[in-house]
Motif scaffolding. Structure first.
Motif, PDB file in Angstrom:
ATOM      1  N   MET A  81     121.890  99.479  74.820  1.00 16.13           N
ATOM      2  CA  MET A  81     122.138 100.702  74.056  1.00 16.13           C
ATOM      3  C   MET A  81     121.848 100.500  72.577  1.00 16.13           C
ATOM      4  O   MET A  81     121.365 101.414  71.906  1.00 16.13           O
ATOM      5  CB  MET A  81     123.591 101.152  74.258  1.00 16.13           C
ATOM      6  CG  MET A  81     123.907 101.615  75.662  1.00 16.13           C
ATOM      7  SD  MET A  81     122.819 102.974  76.195  1.00 16.13           S
ATOM      8  CE  MET A  81     123.206 104.222  74.971  1.00 16.13           C
ATOM      9  N   LEU A  82     122.149  99.320  72.059  1.00 17.77           N
ATOM     10  CA  LEU A  82     121.850  99.030  70.659  1.00 17.77           C
ATOM     11  C   LEU A  82     120.358  99.146  70.384  1.00 17.77           C
ATOM     12  O   LEU A  82     119.935  99.792  69.398  1.00 17.77           O
ATOM     13  CB  LEU A  82     122.354  97.633  70.304  1.00 17.77           C
ATOM     14  CG  LEU A  82     121.973  97.099  68.914  1.00 17.77           C
ATOM     15  CD1 LEU A  82     122.617  97.949  67.831  1.00 17.77           C
ATOM     16  CD2 LEU A  82     122.381  95.636  68.775  1.00 17.77           C
ATOM     17  N   LEU A  83     119.534  98.552  71.234  1.00 18.11           N
ATOM     18  CA  LEU A  83     118.088  98.613  71.039  1.00 18.11           C
ATOM     19  C   LEU A  83     117.543 100.016  71.274  1.00 18.11           C
ATOM     20  O   LEU A  83     116.664 100.483  70.541  1.00 18.11           O
ATOM     21  CB  LEU A  83     117.398  97.617  71.974  1.00 18.11           C
ATOM     22  CG  LEU A  83     117.801  96.143  71.816  1.00 18.11           C
ATOM     23  CD1 LEU A  83     117.038  95.281  72.811  1.00 18.11           C
ATOM     24  CD2 LEU A  83     117.558  95.662  70.404  1.00 18.11           C
ATOM     25  N   LYS A  84     118.061 100.682  72.298  1.00 16.06           N
ATOM     26  CA  LYS A  84     117.572 102.024  72.627  1.00 16.06           C
ATOM     27  C   LYS A  84     117.890 103.018  71.525  1.00 16.06           C
ATOM     28  O   LYS A  84     117.028 103.803  71.102  1.00 16.06           O
ATOM     29  CB  LYS A  84     118.200 102.475  73.956  1.00 16.06           C
ATOM     30  CG  LYS A  84     117.726 103.838  74.456  1.00 16.06           C
ATOM     31  CD  LYS A  84     116.273 103.800  74.859  1.00 16.06           C
ATOM     32  CE  LYS A  84     115.844 105.128  75.491  1.00 16.06           C
ATOM     33  NZ  LYS A  84     114.411 105.121  75.864  1.00 16.06           N
ATOM     34  N   VAL A  85     119.124 103.004  71.043  1.00 17.19           N
ATOM     35  CA  VAL A  85     119.529 103.939  69.995  1.00 17.19           C
ATOM     36  C   VAL A  85     118.775 103.649  68.706  1.00 17.19           C
ATOM     37  O   VAL A  85     118.393 104.567  67.969  1.00 17.19           O
ATOM     38  CB  VAL A  85     121.053 103.864  69.779  1.00 17.19           C
ATOM     39  CG1 VAL A  85     121.468 104.668  68.552  1.00 17.19           C
ATOM     40  CG2 VAL A  85     121.786 104.384  71.010  1.00 17.19           C
ATOM     41  N   THR A  86     118.545 102.372  68.429  1.00 19.94           N
ATOM     42  CA  THR A  86     117.796 102.017  67.219  1.00 19.94           C
ATOM     43  C   THR A  86     116.388 102.578  67.266  1.00 19.94           C
ATOM     44  O   THR A  86     115.887 103.137  66.278  1.00 19.94           O
ATOM     45  CB  THR A  86     117.746 100.489  67.065  1.00 19.94           C
ATOM     46  OG1 THR A  86     119.076  99.978  66.979  1.00 19.94           O
ATOM     47  CG2 THR A  86     116.979 100.102  65.821  1.00 19.94           C
ATOM     48  N   LEU A  87     115.734 102.464  68.395  1.00 20.15           N
ATOM     49  CA  LEU A  87     114.367 102.982  68.515  1.00 20.15           C
ATOM     50  C   LEU A  87     114.341 104.497  68.416  1.00 20.15           C
ATOM     51  O   LEU A  87     113.482 105.068  67.740  1.00 20.15           O
ATOM     52  CB  LEU A  87     113.757 102.528  69.834  1.00 20.15           C
ATOM     53  CG  LEU A  87     112.310 102.956  70.087  1.00 20.15           C
ATOM     54  CD1 LEU A  87     111.383 102.346  69.048  1.00 20.15           C
ATOM     55  CD2 LEU A  87     111.859 102.578  71.481  1.00 20.15           C
ATOM     56  N   LEU A  88     115.286 105.159  69.070  1.00 21.61           N
ATOM     57  CA  LEU A  88     115.305 106.616  69.035  1.00 21.61           C
ATOM     58  C   LEU A  88     115.615 107.149  67.643  1.00 21.61           C
ATOM     59  O   LEU A  88     115.167 108.233  67.272  1.00 21.61           O
ATOM     60  CB  LEU A  88     116.331 107.148  70.043  1.00 21.61           C
ATOM     61  CG  LEU A  88     115.996 106.945  71.518  1.00 21.61           C
ATOM     62  CD1 LEU A  88     117.122 107.467  72.395  1.00 21.61           C
ATOM     63  CD2 LEU A  88     114.685 107.617  71.882  1.00 21.61           C
ATOM     64  N   SER A  89     116.399 106.413  66.866  1.00 18.21           N
ATOM     65  CA  SER A  89     116.750 106.867  65.518  1.00 18.21           C
ATOM     66  C   SER A  89     115.585 106.760  64.549  1.00 18.21           C
ATOM     67  O   SER A  89     115.625 107.339  63.466  1.00 18.21           O
ATOM     68  CB  SER A  89     117.932 106.062  64.992  1.00 18.21           C
ATOM     69  OG  SER A  89     117.592 104.697  64.863  1.00 18.21           O
TER      70      SER A  89
END
Length: 269
Positions: free
Chosen positions: A163-171
């Protein structure tokens, strides 16, 4: 005058408004055939477009699972060096592409050291659970329930990293990457965890050196990977925001590693 006469005995009456039948209407079968053919073609078009949409989204978010297990011994050794000693990696961090079916596709891990795989993360996760159980046994606290807690704790930690990596990319933009890529990069966390726990089993005080070192190495690995590999999927991003989020990813490894490295029967501490 015969029209006013009632029905004669023995003589059947003819219907005044006969109903159309398939046999009496020469266009009846042709019309129904056209309707059935049109509805069939329309239904096939809808189903075909729906299946193509579903397949495109599955390939976009999940990719091909077999791709992530195309590894060999040489790849595993080199990948572990990159993850545990990212400072010594002198090559590039971008993935290698090749034309497949008229479009560019990434080469599998066996041909590209920077490609993500799921073999090492799954093996590292299983080793983490075994070493954690062994550590509890040496402390005299082993039990099947405690091992189940550690298994669930490891899975939850893996999920948090994804989730940390996914949210970072989406942001950073509207770029998208397959979910299995995130699972692979997040799963490399357990390689460092295994090294730290194994060091504590062999010599207790080595844990206090290995844990910060593996946190630092994992942070550097994820920063390099997210910057050169995953951010290639993003169409546009703010440079200052980009660097702050990279720093956040690196710093987030310290509390995560500390929590996962605390081998106990408690969930939080």
């Amino acid at each position: 005058m015969y029209n006013n006469m009632g029905a004669q005995p023995g003589v059947p009456m003819q219907p005044t408004n006969p109903q159309p039948t398939p046999f009496g209407n020469p266009f009846y079968g042709a019309g129904s055939g056209l309707i059935r053919g049109g509805l069939g073609a329309y239904g096939e078009k809808i189903l075909g477009s729906s299946s193509e949409y579903v397949q495109s989204n599955i390939s976009k978010y999940f990719s091909d699972p077999q791709y992530y297990f195309q590894v060999n011994d040489q790849y595993v050794r080199n990948k572990l060096k990159v993850v545990l000693l990212p400072f010594l990696h002198r090559g590039h961090w971008t993935r290698i592409t090749e034309p497949v079916g008229g479009r560019l596709s990434y080469k599998p891990p066996i041909f590209d050291i920077n490609a993500p795989d799921l073999y090492i993360p799954f093996m590292a996760f299983g080793t983490y659970v075994v070493l954690a159980g062994l550590s509890l046994g040496l402390q005299g606290k082993f039990s099947p329930e405690a091992l189940n807690w550690l298994f669930a704790k490891g899975l939850f930690g893996w999920f948090l990293q994804v989730m940390l990596l996914k949210v970072t990319l989406l942001s950073l933009g509207s770029g998208e990457a397959p979910l299995l890529d995130f699972m692979a990069y997040a799963g490399y966390t357990f390689t460092g965890m295994c090294l730290a726990i194994l060091g504590r089993i062999i010599w207790r005080y080595s844990y206090y050196f290995l844990m910060p070192w593996t946190c630092l190495c994992m942070g550097v690995f994820l920063v390099k990977t997210m910057k050169r590999v995953l951010f290639a999927e993003v169409r546009s991003y703010d440079s200052s925001k980009h660097h702050y989020l990279l720093l956040f990813i690196a710093l987030a490894q310290f509390p995560l590693f500390t929590w996962l490295g605390n081998i106990s029967v408690n969930w939080l501490f």
